[in-house]
Design a protein around this motif. Structure first.
Motif, PDB file in Angstrom:
ATOM      1  N   MET A   1       0.749  -1.231   0.043  1.00 32.32           N
ATOM      2  CA  MET A   1       0.152  -0.074   0.081  1.00 32.32           C
ATOM      3  C   MET A   1       0.679   1.287   0.082  1.00 32.32           C
ATOM      4  SD  MET A   1      -2.922   1.042   2.700  1.00 32.32           S
ATOM      5  CE  MET A   1      -3.837   2.550   2.614  1.00 32.32           C
ATOM      6  N   MET A   2       0.555   2.266  -0.822  1.00 33.45           N
ATOM      7  CA  MET A   2       1.327   3.464  -0.849  1.00 33.45           C
ATOM      8  C   MET A   2       1.126   4.096   0.369  1.00 33.45           C
ATOM      9  SD  MET A   2       2.842   3.005  -4.045  1.00 33.45           S
ATOM     10  CE  MET A   2       3.364   4.429  -4.361  1.00 33.45           C
ATOM     11  N   LYS A   3       2.208   5.007   0.588  1.00 31.87           N
ATOM     12  CA  LYS A   3       2.156   5.963   1.707  1.00 31.87           C
ATOM     13  C   LYS A   3       1.185   7.368   1.524  1.00 31.87           C
ATOM     14  CE  LYS A   3       3.567   7.875   5.514  1.00 31.87           C
ATOM     15  NZ  LYS A   3       2.763   7.571   6.958  1.00 31.87           N
ATOM     16  N   LYS A   4       0.481   7.302   2.426  1.00 35.07           N
ATOM     17  CA  LYS A   4      -0.591   8.261   2.461  1.00 35.07           C
ATOM     18  C   LYS A   4      -0.466   9.333   3.316  1.00 35.07           C
ATOM     19  CE  LYS A   4      -2.164   6.414  -0.795  1.00 35.07           C
ATOM     20  NZ  LYS A   4      -1.353   5.358  -0.866  1.00 35.07           N
ATOM     21  N   SER A   5       0.558   9.466   4.206  1.00 27.45           N
ATOM     22  CA  SER A   5       0.590  10.149   5.241  1.00 27.45           C
ATOM     23  C   SER A   5       1.399  11.569   5.337  1.00 27.45           C
ATOM     24  CB  SER A   5       1.078   9.482   6.498  1.00 27.45           C
ATOM     25  OG  SER A   5       2.666   9.865   6.621  1.00 27.45           O
ATOM     26  N   LEU A   6       1.398  12.339   5.977  1.00 31.63           N
ATOM     27  CA  LEU A   6       2.189  13.539   6.153  1.00 31.63           C
ATOM     28  C   LEU A   6       3.591  13.013   6.559  1.00 31.63           C
ATOM     29  CD1 LEU A   6      -0.236  15.830   7.154  1.00 31.63           C
ATOM     30  CD2 LEU A   6       1.142  16.334   5.389  1.00 31.63           C
ATOM     31  N   GLY A   7       3.968  12.094   6.215  1.00 26.99           N
ATOM     32  CA  GLY A   7       4.850  11.637   7.141  1.00 26.99           C
ATOM     33  C   GLY A   7       6.230  11.561   6.329  1.00 26.99           C
ATOM     34  N   ILE A   8       7.181  10.816   6.959  1.00 22.73           N
ATOM     35  CA  ILE A   8       8.617  10.526   6.581  1.00 22.73           C
ATOM     36  C   ILE A   8       8.664   9.075   6.943  1.00 22.73           C
ATOM     37  CG2 ILE A   8      10.768  10.906   7.280  1.00 22.73           C
ATOM     38  CD1 ILE A   8       9.453  13.840   8.198  1.00 22.73           C
ATOM     39  N   SER A   9       9.356   8.557   5.810  1.00 21.22           N
ATOM     40  CA  SER A   9       9.375   7.295   5.758  1.00 21.22           C
ATOM     41  C   SER A   9      10.524   6.474   6.657  1.00 21.22           C
ATOM     42  CB  SER A   9       9.195   6.613   4.601  1.00 21.22           C
ATOM     43  OG  SER A   9      10.419   5.958   4.096  1.00 21.22           O
ATOM     44  N   THR A  10      10.638   5.477   6.488  1.00 19.56           N
ATOM     45  CA  THR A  10      11.933   4.656   7.000  1.00 19.56           C
ATOM     46  C   THR A  10      13.158   4.934   6.509  1.00 19.56           C
ATOM     47  OG1 THR A  10      11.450   2.827   5.259  1.00 19.56           O
ATOM     48  CG2 THR A  10      10.285   2.669   7.488  1.00 19.56           C
TER      49      THR A  10
ATOM     50  N   THR B   1      -0.760  14.062  21.418  1.00 23.26           N
ATOM     51  CA  THR B   1      -0.924  14.141  20.117  1.00 23.26           C
ATOM     52  C   THR B   1      -2.102  13.126  19.519  1.00 23.26           C
ATOM     53  OG1 THR B   1       0.619  12.504  19.611  1.00 23.26           O
ATOM     54  CG2 THR B   1       1.550  14.581  19.917  1.00 23.26           C
ATOM     55  N   TYR B   2      -2.700  13.272  18.143  1.00 21.85           N
ATOM     56  CA  TYR B   2      -3.499  12.836  17.573  1.00 21.85           C
ATOM     57  C   TYR B   2      -3.034  11.845  16.483  1.00 21.85           C
ATOM     58  CZ  TYR B   2      -6.084  15.583  20.823  1.00 21.85           C
ATOM     59  OH  TYR B   2      -6.715  16.055  22.178  1.00 21.85           O
ATOM     60  N   GLY B   3      -3.326  10.594  16.605  1.00 24.15           N
ATOM     61  CA  GLY B   3      -2.830   9.638  15.668  1.00 24.15           C
ATOM     62  C   GLY B   3      -3.708   9.314  14.586  1.00 24.15           C
ATOM     63  N   ARG B   4      -3.263   9.615  13.270  1.00 25.53           N
ATOM     64  CA  ARG B   4      -3.897   9.663  12.070  1.00 25.53           C
ATOM     65  C   ARG B   4      -3.338   8.084  11.287  1.00 25.53           C
ATOM     66  NH1 ARG B   4      -3.801  14.124   7.485  1.00 25.53           N
ATOM     67  NH2 ARG B   4      -1.710  12.885   7.047  1.00 25.53           N
ATOM     68  N   TYR B   5      -4.221   7.157  11.201  1.00 28.67           N
ATOM     69  CA  TYR B   5      -3.605   5.906  10.809  1.00 28.67           C
ATOM     70  C   TYR B   5      -4.137   5.832   9.131  1.00 28.67           C
ATOM     71  CZ  TYR B   5      -2.431   1.165  10.137  1.00 28.67           C
ATOM     72  OH  TYR B   5      -1.737   0.005   9.728  1.00 28.67           O
TER      73      TYR B   5
ATOM     74  N   ASP C   1      -0.280   2.125   6.580  1.00 29.66           N
ATOM     75  CA  ASP C   1       1.156   1.959   6.584  1.00 29.66           C
ATOM     76  C   ASP C   1       1.721   2.394   7.801  1.00 29.66           C
ATOM     77  OD1 ASP C   1       1.473   0.836   3.859  1.00 29.66           O
ATOM     78  OD2 ASP C   1       1.512   2.618   2.935  1.00 29.66           O
ATOM     79  N   SER C   2       1.203   3.774   8.270  1.00 31.12           N
ATOM     80  CA  SER C   2       1.863   4.173   9.575  1.00 31.12           C
ATOM     81  C   SER C   2       0.847   5.046  10.209  1.00 31.12           C
ATOM     82  CB  SER C   2       2.874   5.238   8.987  1.00 31.12           C
ATOM     83  OG  SER C   2       2.441   6.219   8.211  1.00 31.12           O
ATOM     84  N   THR C   3       1.112   5.657  11.565  1.00 34.68           N
ATOM     85  CA  THR C   3       0.334   6.412  12.171  1.00 34.68           C
ATOM     86  C   THR C   3       1.086   7.792  12.344  1.00 34.68           C
ATOM     87  OG1 THR C   3      -0.818   4.496  13.344  1.00 34.68           O
ATOM     88  CG2 THR C   3      -1.090   6.927  14.182  1.00 34.68           C
ATOM     89  N   ASP C   4       0.475   8.862  11.697  1.00 30.07           N
ATOM     90  CA  ASP C   4       1.062  10.357  11.997  1.00 30.07           C
ATOM     91  C   ASP C   4       0.397  10.915  13.236  1.00 30.07           C
ATOM     92  OD1 ASP C   4       2.348   9.326   9.724  1.00 30.07           O
ATOM     93  OD2 ASP C   4       0.728  10.471   8.296  1.00 30.07           O
TER      94      ASP C   4
END
Length: 545
Positions: free
Chosen positions: A1-10, A263-267, A270-273
């Protein structure tokens, strides 16, 4: 699954995210990124102790009393609204025999009102600054005056666009042409003399005051929500349409304390931001938990996602240290965000008040650019990476119990042949992460005043009886039972957070409910299991109203 988050990967930053694909995507190497080159001249009156006079024709046309200076150390860095340096120096260089310097910024850092280049002494004490408004930036007492006055305005630096700063600079240069600086021996003396000139002072105050309050203020809280229970469904635009990775669901599922902040986790699968607003209303990304690496990445300082007071066309730079809970070495991150206000058409509809965020960032030798749109009262509606290979397009959302758009079909949890369905978002059991999957779900919520009892089945198995409370159209309830995972006997605690989309009837079924099911499995006393606890998260569908 492609990353959808505002995040930074591994390994790379999956601020593509926010801020590109962490969980999948094509291969191929990435060329070593090259940052933006900033160059210009350094000049001051000949009596000012600053390097040495440069060249035979050393006069600077910006002011007749300025001469170019050689062998001056120049460093780039970010400043906060008080003018103080924020983070480490980003780049350094030295002016040559003609008074010209050149330095290369880190990838992801570009022109902005909080980025300066400065002449520094051997102890890195700042002598003169200039705000980086283009790739060509002169440094002289006039640029120091302009920088000082903008900082002294007590306004956020983000209120000033680079175009406005260029206008201020040009006006001061014109007004300063007749000011005599030949006797000055310090930069501070030059700045004071310039500031005491009535024309310079009057026009500078007028321009700074006007620009600091110009533009329509935008509040990120009007465009982003971080409420637990809010969910979004997207179609993924993947090159390989045979893959069953779309649509996907994104939602806020939990709270977590990171460095003392709730903080509030958005899943997103792939990850939780983890996000939080600060006391001033600015939105920050504090960390990202990656399923692939079982790693919580935290940012120091937190990454600025959006501001309580920003204007269309504004940009800001970010520098942070990335720490890893799995013991990986800390890394440095830099990024530039630009926000503009515009209309956006997506599957769910066309929205005329949206923010377009373009984020360019680098971590180590890896870099990327992505773009996402968030609309007023709706949150994120569209995402794409720079190649256009990963596109997320909003189908529907349930925000605060309201289905958007009204009358949306059953696409919160996926595309199903029936009006029911569930989406397995996350499973941490046995130290493994389950791939997304779909399961049949059929539930009924019986209401009695402010209480509710939910019964039904999930993937053919009966749910425990879930009892809880109803506040408005929100239901939260829990139920427990016993089951086995492998050979391990466990207590299964099920929590349901749901929104009742049609609240008129005494009972409601799956086609008028949307929400999240969280199951926590804990080994029973005396059991020897290969885990202490594990969690499975499900989203369940919002069907046609």
């Amino acid at each position: 699954m492609m990353k959808k988050s505002l995040g930074i990967s591994t390994a790379v930053i999956c601020l593509a995210l926010i801020f590109a694909g962490c969980g999948g995507g094509g291969g191929g190497g990435t060329a070593t990124p090259t940052g933006t080159t900033i160059s210009g001249t350094v000049s001051a009156p000949s009596g000012v102790s600053l390097g040495r006079s440069a060249g035979r024709s050393a006069a600077d046309s910006v002011h007749s009393d300025f001469v170019f200076r050689a062998n001056v150390t120049i460093k780039a860095f970010l400043i906060d609204d008080n003018g103080d340096r924020s983070g480490d120096f980003l780049a350094s260089g030295e002016s040559n025999s003609s008074g010209i310097y050149s330095l290369v910024l880190p990838v992801g850092v570009s022109t902005a009102s909080n980025l300066v280049v400065a002449a520094v002494d051997s102890s890195d004490n700042v002598q003169m600054r200039a705000i980086v408004t283009s790739t060509s930036v002169s440094i002289n007492p006039i640029t120091e005056l302009v920088t000082s006055e903008i900082v002294a305005s007590s306004q956020a630096l983000s209120n000033f666009t680079v175009t406005e700063i260029i206008s201020i600079q040009t006006q001061v240069e014109n007004d300063a042409a007749s000011v005599d600086l030949t006797g000055q021996t310090t930069v501070n003396g030059c700045v004071a003399t310039l500031d005491n000139d009535s024309a310079i002072s009057s026009n500078l105050d007028m321009y700074v005051s006007s620009y600091s309050s110009s533009g329509s203020s935008i509040d990120i809280a009007d465009y982003e929500t971080i409420a637990v229970g809010d969910i979004w469904s997207f179609d993924e635009g993947l090159p390989d349409t045979s893959r069953s990775e779309y649509p996907f669901v994104m939602g806020f599922i939990e709270t977590k304390t990171i460095n003392g902040t709730t903080t509030y986790g958005r899943y997103d699968g792939d990850s939780t931001d983890y996000f939080a607003f600060d006391s001033s209303g600015n939105l920050y990304l504090y960390g990202i938990f990656s399923n692939d690496t079982n790693d919580l990445q935290t940012y120091s300082p937190p990454l600025l996602f959006g501001k309580a007071n920003m204007t269309s066309g504004e940009s800001w730079n970010i520098t942070a240290t990335v720490s890893h809970s799995n013991g990986s070495q800390d890394t440095s991150l830099t990024a530039t965000t630009t926000v503009t206000q515009e209309m956006k058409a997506v599957n769910a509809g066309t929205y005329n008040d949206c923010l377009k965020f373009v984020v360019s960032f680098t971590e180590g030798s890896d870099s990327a650019t992505y773009t996402h749109w968030s609309c007023r009262g709706l949150g994120r509606v569209y995402f794409t990476d720079s190649s256009g290979s990963d596109i997320d397009n909003l189908n529907a959302a349930v925000l605060g119990g309201t289905l958007i758009p009204s009358g949306a079909t059953s696409n919160i949890a996926g595309s199903y042949s029936s009006t029911t369905g569930a989406y397995v978002a996350y499973s941490s059991c046995n130290d493994s992460i389950s791939a997304q999957d779909t399961h049949d779900i059929s539930v009924t919520l019986a209401k009695s005043g402010n209480s509710g009892t939910l019964t039904g089945t999930l993937n053919g198995a009966s749910l425990p009886t879930i009892t809880g409370t109803i506040a408005g159209n929100a239901f939260v309830g829990q139920g427990t039972t016993q089951t086995t995972i492998g050979s391990c006997q466990v207590d299964e605690k099920t929590t349901v957070r749901g929104y009742i989309l049609n609240s008129s009837a005494p009972s409601v079924s799956t086609d008028s409910l949307a929400g999240n099911i969280s199951r926590v499995y804990t080994p029973q006393s005396g059991q020897s299991c290969d885990f202490t606890t594990c969690v499975t998260q499900y989203w369940y569908a919002a069907a046609t109203q």
